[in-house]
Design a protein around this motif. Structure first.
Motif, mmCIF file in Angstrom:
data_model
loop_
_atom_site.group_PDB
_atom_site.id
_atom_site.type_symbol
_atom_site.label_atom_id
_atom_site.label_comp_id
_atom_site.label_asym_id
_atom_site.label_seq_id
_atom_site.Cartn_x
_atom_site.Cartn_y
_atom_site.Cartn_z
ATOM 1 N N ALA A 54 -51.349 -3.620 -14.077
ATOM 2 C CA ALA A 54 -51.923 -2.657 -15.028
ATOM 3 C C ALA A 54 -52.823 -1.665 -14.304
ATOM 4 O O ALA A 54 -52.836 -0.468 -14.636
ATOM 5 N N THR A 55 -53.563 -2.148 -13.312
ATOM 6 C CA THR A 55 -54.424 -1.261 -12.527
ATOM 7 C C THR A 55 -53.589 -0.241 -11.767
ATOM 8 O O THR A 55 -53.906 0.944 -11.728
ATOM 9 N N LYS A 56 -52.508 -0.713 -11.171
ATOM 10 C CA LYS A 56 -51.603 0.184 -10.440
ATOM 11 C C LYS A 56 -51.039 1.242 -11.389
ATOM 12 O O LYS A 56 -51.055 2.437 -11.088
ATOM 13 N N SER A 57 -50.570 0.812 -12.553
ATOM 14 C CA SER A 57 -49.996 1.743 -13.536
ATOM 15 C C SER A 57 -51.036 2.742 -14.041
ATOM 16 O O SER A 57 -50.731 3.928 -14.210
ATOM 17 N N ALA A 58 -52.237 2.262 -14.273
ATOM 18 C CA ALA A 58 -53.304 3.155 -14.746
ATOM 19 C C ALA A 58 -53.660 4.193 -13.684
ATOM 20 O O ALA A 58 -53.931 5.360 -14.015
ATOM 21 N N THR A 59 -53.649 3.791 -12.429
ATOM 22 C CA THR A 59 -53.952 4.733 -11.353
ATOM 23 C C THR A 59 -52.863 5.795 -11.251
ATOM 24 O O THR A 59 -53.154 6.995 -11.117
ATOM 25 N N ILE A 60 -51.612 5.372 -11.330
ATOM 26 C CA ILE A 60 -50.500 6.332 -11.293
ATOM 27 C C ILE A 60 -50.569 7.266 -12.499
ATOM 28 O O ILE A 60 -50.378 8.482 -12.373
ATOM 29 N N SER A 61 -50.878 6.714 -13.649
ATOM 30 C CA SER A 61 -51.015 7.527 -14.861
ATOM 31 C C SER A 61 -52.135 8.550 -14.719
ATOM 32 O O SER A 61 -51.990 9.709 -15.140
ATOM 33 N N LEU A 62 -53.242 8.138 -14.138
ATOM 34 C CA LEU A 62 -54.372 9.055 -13.909
ATOM 35 C C LEU A 62 -53.939 10.227 -13.029
ATOM 36 O O LEU A 62 -54.258 11.383 -13.325
ATOM 37 N N ILE A 63 -53.191 9.940 -11.983
ATOM 38 C CA ILE A 63 -52.725 10.996 -11.077
ATOM 39 C C ILE A 63 -51.761 11.929 -11.805
ATOM 40 O O ILE A 63 -51.868 13.160 -11.695
ATOM 41 N N ARG A 64 -50.838 11.357 -12.569
ATOM 42 C CA ARG A 64 -49.857 12.194 -13.287
ATOM 43 C C ARG A 64 -50.518 13.058 -14.352
ATOM 44 O O ARG A 64 -50.172 14.231 -14.510
ATOM 45 N N GLN A 65 -51.460 12.475 -15.081
ATOM 46 C CA GLN A 65 -52.146 13.256 -16.114
ATOM 47 C C GLN A 65 -52.966 14.382 -15.496
ATOM 48 O O GLN A 65 -53.008 15.487 -16.031
ATOM 49 N N ALA A 66 -53.607 14.098 -14.388
ATOM 50 C CA ALA A 66 -54.389 15.143 -13.723
ATOM 51 C C ALA A 66 -53.478 16.262 -13.240
ATOM 52 O O ALA A 66 -53.838 17.445 -13.317
ATOM 53 N N ASN A 67 -52.301 15.924 -12.767
ATOM 54 C CA ASN A 67 -51.376 16.939 -12.268
ATOM 55 C C ASN A 67 -50.811 17.800 -13.400
ATOM 56 O O ASN A 67 -50.440 18.948 -13.178
ATOM 57 N N MET A 68 -50.768 17.259 -14.615
ATOM 58 C CA MET A 68 -50.254 18.027 -15.756
ATOM 59 C C MET A 68 -51.302 18.986 -16.322
ATOM 60 O O MET A 68 -50.980 19.814 -17.170
ATOM 61 N N SER A 69 -52.526 18.876 -15.864
ATOM 62 C CA SER A 69 -53.597 19.735 -16.358
ATOM 63 C C SER A 69 -53.322 21.194 -15.998
ATOM 64 O O SER A 69 -52.770 21.500 -14.939
ATOM 65 N N ASP A 70 -53.727 22.089 -16.899
ATOM 66 C CA ASP A 70 -53.551 23.520 -16.646
ATOM 67 C C ASP A 70 -54.438 24.006 -15.499
ATOM 68 O O ASP A 70 -54.153 25.030 -14.880
#
Length: 174
Positions: A120-136
């Protein structure tokens, strides 16, 4: 042909043998149960001499994994190699996946709950990176790094929770 006197005499002569047999059965069954418990205890003690160091080593390795995928240390360790924010995102995620695959065998020595917390920690970290990259706001790898680090100012990194779980499990060993 038996009369009542003979039956009573037979009963009273067999009664002591039955009482002795019951007492012997009771004591022997308790003795065997205690011996089985002692043998199980000795086996567990021998296994714990071998398994405890392996479990602790696995927890150490998984803690190191979580420290390495912590966004703060990940971003410092892995620099962008071009100006594409997507390439940098993929590089970060690929590094996390490679680190995870390198430590897959450690799941044998830790509990299922701990392993799920690590995943879950690994997935949350990957999600954090992906969400940050989708930012305008993100238009370059450097801006991606900045956005990720800014998000971590407001909240704890996912690794913090995973490491806390591993520490809790390690304390339960003793």
């Amino acid at each position: 042909m038996f009369n009542d006197v003979n039956f009573v005499q037979v009963f009273f002569s067999v009664l002591p043998a039955l009482v002795v047999a019951f007492i012997c059965y009771y004591f022997f069954s308790n003795f065997i149960a205690n011996e089985n418990q002692k043998r199980d205890f000795m086996l567990r003690r021998e296994n714990s001499k071998t398994l405890t160091p392996l479990r602790l080593q696995a927890m150490e390795r998984m803690t190191l994994f979580l420290e390495r995928i912590d966004p703060g240390s990940l971003l410092v360790r892995i620099k962008p190699y071009n100006d594409s924010k997507h390439d940098y995102e993929n590089l970060l995620i690929q590094n996390i996946e490679t680190e995870f695959e390198h430590n897959l065998a450690q799941q044998i020595y830790i509990s299922d709950a701990c392993w799920h917390a690590i995943k879950a920690t690994k997935s949350a970290t990957i999600s954090l990176i992906r969400q940050a990259n989708m930012s305008d706001k993100v238009d370059s790898p450097d801006k991606l790094r900045e956005v990720i680090l800014t998000e971590l100012i407001d909240k704890n990194a996912p690794s913090t929770t995973g490491i806390a779980f591993i520490k809790k499990e390690a304390r339960e060993l003793f």
